[in-house]
Write an enzyme that holds these catalytic residues in place. Structure first.
Site, short mmCIF file in Angstrom:
data_model
loop_
_atom_site.label_atom_id
_atom_site.label_comp_id
_atom_site.label_asym_id
_atom_site.label_seq_id
_atom_site.Cartn_x
_atom_site.Cartn_y
_atom_site.Cartn_z
N TRP A 115 26.60 33.38 43.06
CA TRP A 115 27.75 33.19 42.14
C TRP A 115 27.85 31.74 41.72
CZ3 TRP A 115 28.60 37.67 40.52
CH2 TRP A 115 29.05 38.76 41.26
N GLY A 160 37.60 25.36 55.12
CA GLY A 160 36.73 26.39 54.57
C GLY A 160 36.52 27.51 55.57
N ASP A 170 40.01 38.77 40.03
CA ASP A 170 38.92 39.54 39.43
C ASP A 170 39.32 40.22 38.13
OD1 ASP A 170 36.95 38.87 41.32
OD2 ASP A 170 37.81 40.29 42.74
N SER A 173 32.14 43.97 58.00
CA SER A 173 32.96 45.18 58.16
C SER A 173 32.12 46.45 58.03
CB SER A 173 34.08 45.20 57.11
OG SER A 173 33.54 45.29 55.81
N THR A 182 34.78 31.89 55.87
CA THR A 182 34.04 32.95 55.21
C THR A 182 34.77 34.26 55.40
OG1 THR A 182 31.85 33.87 54.81
CG2 THR A 182 32.54 33.70 57.11
N ASP A 189 33.46 33.23 44.31
CA ASP A 189 33.27 34.29 43.30
C ASP A 189 34.04 34.01 42.01
OD1 ASP A 189 33.27 35.06 46.09
OD2 ASP A 189 32.98 37.14 45.51
N ARG A 205 25.31 35.90 48.44
CA ARG A 205 25.91 36.27 47.17
C ARG A 205 26.82 35.15 46.65
NH1 ARG A 205 27.68 41.02 48.45
NH2 ARG A 205 29.93 41.00 48.20
#
Length: 386
Positions: A239, A221, A102, A356, A223, A163, A235
């Site tokens: 993205w 894969g 990021d 979470s 998540t 992302d 989301r």
């Protein structure tokens, strides 16, 4: 409650001036609080706490300030922008909490945005330095940029997430700024691997994907924030729409545009009546699960950019534009904080991480940013920071 539009007709944006005034007012109020600090990623009871510039979301505040400056046409935000810019310069020099892909988000909306809007040579240098740090996360065997964490941690190694498509423009910018192809080559390789492994055959997407970091072999894969490994986190899909469109813009690889269209078609097909998605696209109309206005705002920006990149002869161009307009219109009508004066956010009903219970049914700082970017896109001819 006002009746919502569910038909796909060209929106007249009669509300646009009022919405810009609302955003500018909120930004002027917020800059009194967030000078050297930034809003937290998610609000708490609709109020963003102030925190130091350390999280991956810190740049959405300075990005909002640049947008507010452009929308207002004033210098009212310059002092706060200068303080925020200095904070990002310090963070880069000291390498504070930059063990993440990021870095792209962080320095696209601070350094690159500054350079594109002012031509500041220091900003250009910062962007290239940040791109160099991002390049260190590239795993040549897997041809991916590792997402989070310590590069020596075996539990973290070999993981990419969808992302990261939005972090790649920093590398594309670095090639444009330096003439060195290595940045673009890494970004392109990562985008191709995302296209090949994160996008499923039915146009849904994984959030994360793992590779053997030594051999480069694909593994599986998963998540982190979606409902399940095989569901489609809203989301992440948003993205993907935006990110693949941007990779097309920088590489000319038309397959990225095709992928963005497939993801956009699926996203639109799953929307409930008010056109604002649930936090995972597995949930349908009437579900008691939360919406994610932040994912909707990202999707609006992605759809508008996708429409802009398509030729006039492509019948989907108007379809994407009109759906983006419908989503945006319903966001401004039913999802903003205009009736919640105690809030310092812009968009209600966002979800950070439902699994979470982090930031559930709250304001998200990236939701506020992309909502404002969407407003900017329809209000003026905008020179994208991405």
């Amino acid at each position: 409650m006002k009746e919502m539009r569910t038909d796909v007709k060209k929106t007249e944006f009669e509300w646009l001036d009022e919405e810009i005034c609302f955003i500018e007012k909120k930004m002027r109020e917020n800059q009194k609080i967030f000078q050297e600090t930034v809003p937290a990623a998610a609000s708490c009871q609709l109020v963003y706490p102030a925190e130091e510039n350390r999280d991956w979301t810190a740049s959405f505040w300075i990005g909002l300030l640049y947008l507010a400056k452009e929308l207002s046409g004033t210098t009212d935000f310059d002092e706060t922008i200068a303080q925020q810019f200095a904070s990002f310069r310090h963070r880069l020099e000291k390498k504070i909490e930059l063990e993440t892909h990021d870095i792209g988000f962080l320095y696209q909306l601070s350094a690159v945005a500054a350079y594109k809007t002012t031509g500041n040579p220091i900003a250009k240098k910062m962007a290239i330095q940040a791109a160099d740090l991002l390049m260190e996360r590239y795993l040549p065997a897997a041809q991916i940029i590792q997402a989070w964490g310590d590069l020596t941690d075996p539990k973290q190694k070999g993981r990419m997430i969808i992302d990261c498509l939005m972090n790649l423009p920093l590398l594309y910018f670095a090639t444009e700024a330096t003439g060195e192809e290595k940045y673009k080559q890494v970004a392109y390789a990562h985008a191709r691997q995302t296209q090949k492994y994160i996008v499923r055959n039915n146009a849904t997407t994984y959030h994360t994907y793992y590779f053997d970091h030594q051999t480069g072999q694909p593994r599986y894969g998963r998540t982190q924030q979606g409902y399940s490994d095989e569901s489609c986190w809203a989301r992440g899909q948003a993205w993907g729409i935006y990110g693949f469109t941007l990779s097309y813009l920088y590489t000319g690889d038309a397959s990225f545009l095709d992928t963005a269209k497939r993801l956009a078609d699926y996203f639109i097909q799953q929307l409930p009546k008010d056109k604002v998605c649930y936090w995972d696209l597995v949930f349908k109309e009437g579900s008691h699960e939360e919406k994610d206005s932040s994912a909707a705002a990202i999707a609006v920006c992605g759809l508008l950019e996708l429409s802009r990149q398509l030729p006039l002869s492509d019948g989907k161009r108007i379809f994407y534009e009109e759906n983006a307009q419908l989503i945006l219109e319903n966001l401004q009508r039913e999802y903003t904080t205009k009736d919640c004066p105690q809030s310092n956010g812009l968009l209600l009903h966002g979800v950070y991480d439902k699994n979470s219970q982090k930031g559930v049914d709250e304001c998200m700082i990236w939701g506020d940013y992309f909502y404002t970017e969407a407003i900017t896109r329809v209000a003026k001819s905008w020179f994208s920071y991405w």
